[in-house]
Scaffold this motif. Structure first.
Motif, mmCIF file in Angstrom:
data_model
loop_
_atom_site.group_PDB
_atom_site.id
_atom_site.type_symbol
_atom_site.label_atom_id
_atom_site.label_comp_id
_atom_site.label_asym_id
_atom_site.label_seq_id
_atom_site.Cartn_x
_atom_site.Cartn_y
_atom_site.Cartn_z
ATOM 1 N N ILE A 104 30.306 40.154 35.965
ATOM 2 C CA ILE A 104 31.615 39.483 35.883
ATOM 3 C C ILE A 104 31.425 38.030 36.314
ATOM 4 O O ILE A 104 30.722 37.758 37.293
ATOM 5 C CB ILE A 104 32.650 40.144 36.834
ATOM 6 N N THR A 105 32.010 37.096 35.568
ATOM 7 C CA THR A 105 32.071 35.713 36.046
ATOM 8 C C THR A 105 33.512 35.398 36.390
ATOM 9 O O THR A 105 34.438 35.766 35.678
ATOM 10 C CB THR A 105 31.583 34.705 34.993
ATOM 11 N N SER A 106 33.682 34.708 37.499
ATOM 12 C CA SER A 106 35.030 34.412 37.961
ATOM 13 C C SER A 106 35.050 32.982 38.480
ATOM 14 O O SER A 106 34.197 32.604 39.279
ATOM 15 C CB SER A 106 35.385 35.411 39.072
ATOM 16 N N THR A 107 35.970 32.172 38.011
ATOM 17 C CA THR A 107 36.116 30.818 38.530
ATOM 18 C C THR A 107 37.465 30.698 39.221
ATOM 19 O O THR A 107 38.442 31.322 38.811
ATOM 20 C CB THR A 107 36.026 29.764 37.414
ATOM 21 N N ARG A 108 37.506 29.904 40.268
ATOM 22 C CA ARG A 108 38.713 29.783 41.081
ATOM 23 C C ARG A 108 38.957 28.321 41.401
ATOM 24 O O ARG A 108 38.014 27.596 41.778
ATOM 25 C CB ARG A 108 38.501 30.579 42.375
ATOM 26 N N SER A 149 29.109 38.053 39.726
ATOM 27 C CA SER A 149 28.990 39.397 40.312
ATOM 28 C C SER A 149 27.858 40.135 39.633
ATOM 29 O O SER A 149 27.810 40.248 38.401
ATOM 30 C CB SER A 149 30.288 40.190 40.127
ATOM 31 N N ASP A 156 33.224 27.399 32.279
ATOM 32 C CA ASP A 156 33.725 28.222 31.169
ATOM 33 C C ASP A 156 32.610 28.465 30.159
ATOM 34 O O ASP A 156 32.492 29.551 29.581
ATOM 35 C CB ASP A 156 34.911 27.531 30.479
ATOM 36 N N ALA A 179 30.473 31.195 31.418
ATOM 37 C CA ALA A 179 31.126 32.497 31.216
ATOM 38 C C ALA A 179 30.938 32.955 29.768
ATOM 39 O O ALA A 179 30.642 34.127 29.504
ATOM 40 C CB ALA A 179 32.615 32.409 31.567
#
Lengths: 159, 484
Positions: free
Chosen positions: B416-420, B436, B457, B460
């Motif tokens: 999983i890729t997650s950007t915040r 992750s 992005d 991802a």
């Protein structure tokens, strides 16, 4: 161009009830601490803290669900699940469909009142969620994801 | 097949029976039937949970449904099942039931089964057979030494002596833990000097936080040897218990070069790896591949052990927009700690007017100022240190202000890729990325610092496009090296 979908408007009501419950918990705590204030001086400060938290939660009940609803976007394509959500901090999560191991549809008691459910997607590296969907939509998405995962695995088997 | 099952009644008897028995005992000992009522309610909930939890078996998947407070419907494809175990306990053998335990490769439940259902023996065997026949044949990646590949006179790629184990035990550990151990040792000495007696508490803290972990590390990592045998890595180490672990390169999700503060001071680093399936009890943290080696030997070590992870990507630091973010973070933090310091000083003065009047404001103000300054320094150093690079096959991320880690992650291993991004970060066009992975300890999250949102992005997108690909594993021999 990807077509992001938005949440069902009923999601705001479900979120508000969740925040209201939290407000009620702090309010009850404040009342209890107020009646016990004579036992120890620190309980007065604890009561003030509980009141402050209850007021804060009441404000969040009004403000946050609309913001969360406005920010929440998701789409499912042939190769990924893409979810954008958040209130102050915005999070963008991408899960390749190939990584999905398990799909779960979860509907808590508050969501059930409004016919809503969450889709929980488990991968080897963690869990991603699509929240506050209409129950039929959640089940349809879960079926769709399971079918896609099944097709991917069968494709790998044939290779 | 499409048949639905409930848990065997033995589960109900166990859960409800235990609740009732415990409830009666507690009620009798407390002299109040209210306690019995509480346990009766819990027993009723257990009964409802048993009644409303079902497993339905289909041709290529199974569905577990539970309708207690929340309604949960879980679908598990047989092809995603990692293992199916049929466990018969003492009572199961006597009365004919089997606990069917189904595992998938999930970081959420890496230490326990995803699904556990108790069924009559024949049904459990039937369902286990259905699940096993529905799975894709999996390459045998059990971590045992393949005798036909092990040549007795093969030389380890790296071997380490007792002194190396001491060096690693002391300087290879996290700096914060080392400082904590030194702190408690200093407290012990100071308390002895000023009071002529040892503080038991500080001794216990020093022993538990410093001495035992260091000794444990030395004992665990003594006689450390690492081999590269074809497509496998073999680790042999341990002074009392000998740990012999072999794993395929294909199970390596990421390679990490770790440099603690003191290791950097002496010009050394160690190599670790995020490996799927290593027994978490044996290696409770990320498995160590080499102990502390000189920096000059790192390229040779990587070439000998992980040539597949060679990457020439250009590393870039966090953009200038992050400096703007740091300024506002420092401002918000300063306001927050100032408010906390004011409250603390007020309470101190109120509680102890004599000492508080003189000390409260200077002490609280100093503490607040120190927190604000140190935080700014930390964030500014992170701006100078954190780097990110990608070359299409790997993501390379360097993080850590005190203890530095450089992760080399194979794109397809990212789950999983997650950007915040906060509002301020969004205004500067930057976000923070988290990758992750599945690892030996369940889930590993690799944080990549603040970089351009578009770039993240793109990363991802790349993890999606690369997700079906495999690492090209080189059938390498071994090259002997020594840690000088």
């Amino acid at each position: 161009m990807t077509d992001y979908r938005t949440l069902d408007p009923r999601s705001m009501r479900s979120m508000r009830i969740g925040y209201l419950l939290a407000t009620a918990v702090f309010a009850v705590a404040a009342v209890v601490l107020f009646f016990l204030r004579d036992l120890h001086e620190a309980l007065i400060y604890a009561c003030i803290g509980a009141v402050a938290l209850a007021v804060l939660m009441a404000v969040l009940t009004i403000v946050f669900p609309k913001i969360y609803y406005d920010h929440y976007r998701y789409f499912i394509s042939e190769d990924r699940v893409d979810v954008r959500r958040g209130i102050i901090f915005l999070t963008h999560t991408v899960v390749p469909l190939e990584r999905i191991h398990q799909v779960e549809v979860v509907s808590g008691p508050i969501n059930r009142m409004y016919g809503l459910a969450d889709v929980s997607i488990t991968t080897a590296g963690g869990v991603a969620k699509i929240e506050y969907l209409e129950t039929e939509e959640a089940e349809r998405i879960a079926d769709e994801l399971n079918a896609i995962v099944d097709a991917i695995v069968k494709g790998q088997r044939n290779e | 097949m499409n048949e639905s099952y409930r848990n065997h009644p033995s589960v109900l008897v166990k859960n409800v029976g235990v609740m009732i028995v415990v409830g009666v005992i507690v009620a009798m000992s407390m002299g109040s039937y209210l306690w019995a009522l509480i346990f009766i309610v819990l027993a009723a909930v257990s009964f409802i949970a048993w009644l409303r939890t079902t497993m339905t078996v289909f041709e290529d998947h199974l569905v577990v449904e539970s309708r207690i407070i929340s309604v949960k419907t879980r679908t598990i494809q047989y092809d995603k099942v990692a293992s199916v175990n049929e466990v018969k306990g003492v009572f199961g053998r006597m009365f004919g039931w089997t606990s069917l335990r189904i595992n998938i490769n999930s970081s959420q439940n890496y230490a326990r089964p995803e699904v556990t259902f108790v069924l009559p023996d024949d049904k459990a065997s039937e369902i286990a057979a259905i699940i096993k026949s529905g799975r894709v044949a999996v390459e045998d990646t059990s971590d045992k030494v393949m005798d036909e590949e092990y040549v007795p006179d093969i030389q380890p790629a790296f071997s380490f002596g007792f002194l190396d184990a001491i060096l690693f035990g002391v300087f290879g550990t996290d700096t914060v833990k080392l400082f904590a151990a030194v702190f408690w040792a200093a407290i012990t000495v100071v308390s002895f000097i000023f009071s002529a007696e040892f503080s038991i508490f500080s001794i216990l803290m020093f022993v538990s936080s410093g001495l035992f972990p260091i000794i444990g590390s030395i004992v665990r990592h003594g006689n450390f040897r690492v081999y590269r045998i074809g497509k496998k890595i073999r680790l042999v180490h341990g002074m009392l218990t000998v740990y012999d672990t072999t794993f395929e390169l294909s199970r390596v999700n990421a390679v990490c070069v770790k440099r603690s503060l003191f290791a950097r001071m002496i010009g050394r680093c160690c190599i670790q790896a995020e490996v799927v399936g290593i027994n978490a009890e044996q290696n409770s943290t990320t498995p160590t591949i080499t102990m502390l080696i000189p920096e000059s030997q790192l390229p040779r070590a990587m070439d000998a052990l992980f040539p597949e992870f060679a990457s020439d990507c250009e590393m870039s630091r966090q953009p200038s927009g992050y400096l703007n973010l740091i300024m506002f973070r420092t401002l918000y933090l300063t306001l927050a700690v100032a408010a906390a310091a004011f409250l603390a000083a007020y309470l101190w003065i109120k509680g102890e007017p004599d000492s508080g009047s003189a000390l409260a404001i200077p002490v609280c103000a100093s503490a607040a100022a120190a927190i604000a300054v140190l935080s700014f320094v930390y964030w500014y150093l992170s701006y100078r240190i954190f780097e990110l690079g990608e070359d299409g096959r790997f993501i390379v991320s360097t993080t850590g202000v005190i203890d530095r880690s450089t992760y080399i992650v194979h794109y397809p291993k990212v789950q999983i890729t997650s950007t915040r991004a906060s509002p301020r970060a969004r205004r500067n066009g930057i976000a923070r990325c988290t990758l992750s992975l599945l690892s030996s300890g369940g889930r590993t999250k690799i944080y990549c610092g603040f970089f351009e949102s578009d770039r993240l992005d793109g990363m991802a997108d790349r993890t999606v496009s690369e997700s079906g690909k495999k690492l090209t594993v080189i059938n390498a021999g071994t090259s002997a090296c020594t840690a000088d």
